[in-house]
Design an enzyme around this catalytic site. Sequence first.
Site, PDB file in Angstrom:
ATOM      1  N   GLY A   1      32.466  52.125  50.128  1.00 66.87           N
ATOM      2  CA  GLY A   1      34.110  51.939  50.148  1.00 66.87           C
ATOM      3  C   GLY A   1      34.654  52.773  49.176  1.00 66.87           C
TER       4      GLY A   1
ATOM      5  N   GLY B   1      37.554  51.015  43.655  1.00 61.28           N
ATOM      6  CA  GLY B   1      38.474  50.026  43.216  1.00 61.28           C
ATOM      7  C   GLY B   1      38.410  48.904  44.220  1.00 61.28           C
TER       8      GLY B   1
ATOM      9  N   GLY C   1      36.054  46.708  44.776  1.00 61.96           N
ATOM     10  CA  GLY C   1      35.185  45.726  44.458  1.00 61.96           C
ATOM     11  C   GLY C   1      33.617  45.872  44.577  1.00 61.96           C
ATOM     12  CE  LYS C   2      32.181  51.578  45.799  1.00 61.62           C
ATOM     13  NZ  LYS C   2      33.669  51.700  45.889  1.00 61.62           N
ATOM     14  CB  THR C   3      31.400  47.260  39.759  1.00 64.61           C
ATOM     15  OG1 THR C   3      31.516  48.754  40.481  1.00 64.61           O
ATOM     16  CG2 THR C   3      30.683  47.230  38.861  1.00 64.61           C
TER      17      THR C   3
ATOM     18  CD  GLU D   1      43.355  51.680  66.419  1.00 59.42           C
ATOM     19  OE1 GLU D   1      42.367  51.191  67.029  1.00 59.42           O
ATOM     20  OE2 GLU D   1      43.287  52.921  66.155  1.00 59.42           O
TER      21      GLU D   1
ATOM     22  CG  HIS E   1      42.481  52.515  71.550  1.00 57.81           C
ATOM     23  ND1 HIS E   1      42.224  53.274  72.311  1.00 57.81           N
ATOM     24  CD2 HIS E   1      42.793  53.084  70.357  1.00 57.81           C
ATOM     25  CE1 HIS E   1      42.508  54.667  71.672  1.00 57.81           C
ATOM     26  NE2 HIS E   1      42.611  54.359  70.585  1.00 57.81           N
TER      27      HIS E   1
HETATM   28  P1  ADP Z   1      34.385  49.588  42.687  1.00 57.57           P
HETATM   29  O1  ADP Z   1      33.201  49.195  42.053  1.00 57.57           O
HETATM   30  O2  ADP Z   1      34.449  49.619  44.094  1.00 57.57           O
HETATM   31  O3  ADP Z   1      34.843  50.866  42.298  1.00 57.57           O
HETATM   32  P2  ADP Z   1      35.185  47.493  40.958  1.00 57.57           P
HETATM   33  O4  ADP Z   1      34.239  46.410  41.347  1.00 57.57           O
HETATM   34  O5  ADP Z   1      34.903  48.155  39.623  1.00 57.57           O
HETATM   35  O6  ADP Z   1      35.514  48.348  42.147  1.00 57.57           O
HETATM   36  O7  ADP Z   1      36.770  46.842  40.982  1.00 57.57           O
HETATM   37  C1  ADP Z   1      37.477  46.887  39.986  1.00 57.57           C
HETATM   38  C2  ADP Z   1      38.286  45.661  39.577  1.00 57.57           C
HETATM   39  O8  ADP Z   1      39.122  45.453  40.626  1.00 57.57           O
HETATM   40  C3  ADP Z   1      37.365  44.608  39.506  1.00 57.57           C
HETATM   41  O9  ADP Z   1      36.974  44.381  38.315  1.00 57.57           O
HETATM   42  C4  ADP Z   1      38.268  43.452  39.927  1.00 57.57           C
HETATM   43  O10 ADP Z   1      38.874  43.017  38.860  1.00 57.57           O
HETATM   44  C5  ADP Z   1      39.192  43.999  40.795  1.00 57.57           C
HETATM   45  N1  ADP Z   1      38.931  43.779  42.351  1.00 57.57           N
HETATM   46  C6  ADP Z   1      38.480  44.570  43.334  1.00 57.57           C
HETATM   47  N2  ADP Z   1      38.194  44.126  44.316  1.00 57.57           N
HETATM   48  C7  ADP Z   1      38.416  42.824  44.238  1.00 57.57           C
HETATM   49  C8  ADP Z   1      38.233  41.573  45.003  1.00 57.57           C
HETATM   50  N3  ADP Z   1      37.778  41.367  46.164  1.00 57.57           N
HETATM   51  N4  ADP Z   1      38.692  40.226  44.389  1.00 57.57           N
HETATM   52  C9  ADP Z   1      38.847  40.188  43.139  1.00 57.57           C
HETATM   53  N5  ADP Z   1      39.180  41.298  42.289  1.00 57.57           N
HETATM   54  C10 ADP Z   1      38.839  42.330  42.781  1.00 57.57           C
HETATM   55 ZN    ZN Z   2      42.670  55.788  68.898  1.00 56.25          ZN
END
Ligand code: ADP
Ligand code: ZN
Length: 602
Positions: free
Chosen positions: A199, A202, A204-206, A424, A427
């Site tokens: 994804g 930002g 939320g992967k980390t 969409e 579709h």
């Molecule tokens: P990525 O690793 O995808 O770049 P991060 O996990 O570093 O994204 O996200 C950065 C910050 O954004 C997190 O520390 C959090 O504060 C906020 N954030 C992102 N997604 C979420 C979520 N689903 N719920 C709550 N906070 C989120």
């Molecule tokens: Zn289409």
Amino acid sequence: MQGGPKNVLVAIVAFLVLILLVSRLTHITRHIKRIPYSEFITQVERNKVNEIRISGHEVEGTFKDGSVFETAVGNNQADWELFKKHNLVVSIADTTASSVSIWYLLPLLSLLVASLAAVWFFIRQSRSNSNSGGGGNIFSMGKSRARMFMPSTIKETFDSVAGATEAKEELKDIVEFLKSPEKYQRLGARVPRGVLLVGEPGNGKTLLAKAVAGEANCPFFSVSGSDFIEVFVGVGAARVRDLFERARQRAPSIIFIDEIDAVGRQRGSGMGGGHDEREQTLNQLLTEMDGFQTTGGSVIVIGATNRLDVLDKALLRPGRFDRQVEVPFPDLMSREEILRVHAKSVKIDPAVDLYKIARGTPGFTGADLANLINEAALNATKNHSQELVTMHDFEEARDKIMLGKESKTKILTLEERTVTAFHEAGHALVRLLDPENSDPLHKITIVPRGRALGVTHSLPERDRYTESKERMLTMIRSALGGRAAEQLKFNRLETGAYSDFVVATDIARKMVCMYGMSENLGPVVYSQQYGGYQYSPHTAERIDTEVENILNTCYKQTYEILEHNKEKLDILGSTLLEKETMYASEIYELLGIQARQEFKFT
Ligand code: ADP
Ligand code: ZN
């Protein structure tokens, strides 16, 4: 950087420079004179030469008066007779070791060592500037720079992650496995090894990865793929080895590799030099992932990327990153939840409507939303001396972030999102109105992922080995439903329908050329590609006409279907625009359509 290693380095460099100077000077003061071969022989004949040292063809010698000379000789038997006759002391150097005098080599050598030391020094320095966590001496090149978090310091759990329901659902397995691996092994289930979170930054992967560690109560090693990229061959691989070593010692544990595409790019795809190192690093990663079954417990590797397409296929094989979990942009509901999670840390005016803010922030990532709360709180303290963060502060913050985003990433305008929503809906509606001939709908979304602006997902009821003509026609109509809805609703044409046309055309061609499903051409296979025979240009024209007929007829039918069901299209399109993602059950309820069972075992 601490004082110790730095001073040592400075001393080494200074010392080497000194050696260099001294050796240069000695060379000059020794006054080696180069003489021609002919003169050398003349001097020998005159008994002026005391001693020579031969190294290959090079000769260094001393005259009887003590002065030093050098020259070159051939491999001449007559010379030897001459040396013998004049009682010359002759010594022969081992040419395989070195054909050049040490006095030549030394300056070069010290120069080399000095520059190496300088390079090393710079690397150390830049690294200690960019990363506070790393070990601080020159002997830790091969040590991984992963940051380790012990379970007691990890506060994140799945509750800290708002929205992302599907991602959390898929990761629950991993948590279960880390908590009680015996259960999995007893049942003979295949042990998960690696999960890839896919994804945009930002979203939320980390956060998700850390939450897995928090839920499973196990150590978390966090590293970025770019940390493995080094100029020196072998260093990246050594770091990978070191990282897995550390993680295994603390198993069960989690290794999180952010930006895994930095190491995981397709091998042999880089330009220019330097990918030798990366390939070694990638190979080491593959080896470690294949091999880390330990008795103490497992190490799970969670990788994060937004470039699934560039990853080496070897990484995605079973036993490696065989699970992929999508971490999409948050839809309306998720945005509201994320805002709620982060709003807990600031004092907010009760009049603030987080739902409304969520509606006004399509295209924002989780990180943007967290930032929005923060900016709003800053505004509140800056603008006025009030106690609470107001709606006005939020609006100001939103506009500011929006402006910053627009220059970097593409945020869709309301107009674009509206067209996408109806596209969409088009579709989806075609399928919903012909349930006999289409797979049940799973969900529709206008949250952009990758290059697609929106997606309509369906779940096949069972694997199909054959398709009926009717089903194929419905597939074509459903593919054309996007364009038809656009035309019907806005009377404008968008390029977004291109990939739908590719799908529709492909099906129509196969119907004509493979399956004998055309009006006029009959049960003949026409394409070589599909195992058929050569055909004449005349037949080619007839094929084209048949394909066109199918597509044009289908398009007309699709347009009419949607025209007859315009209220349904309107309500589905506008609701989708608002909610961004809709599941089948919501859609059935909204349109008053009899819900279909999603799965049937037959
Ligand atoms: P990525 O690793 O995808 O770049 P991060 O996990 O570093 O994204 O996200 C950065 C910050 O954004 C997190 O520390 C959090 O504060 C906020 N954030 C992102 N997604 C979420 C979520 N689903 N719920 C709550 N906070 C989120
Ligand atoms: Zn289409």
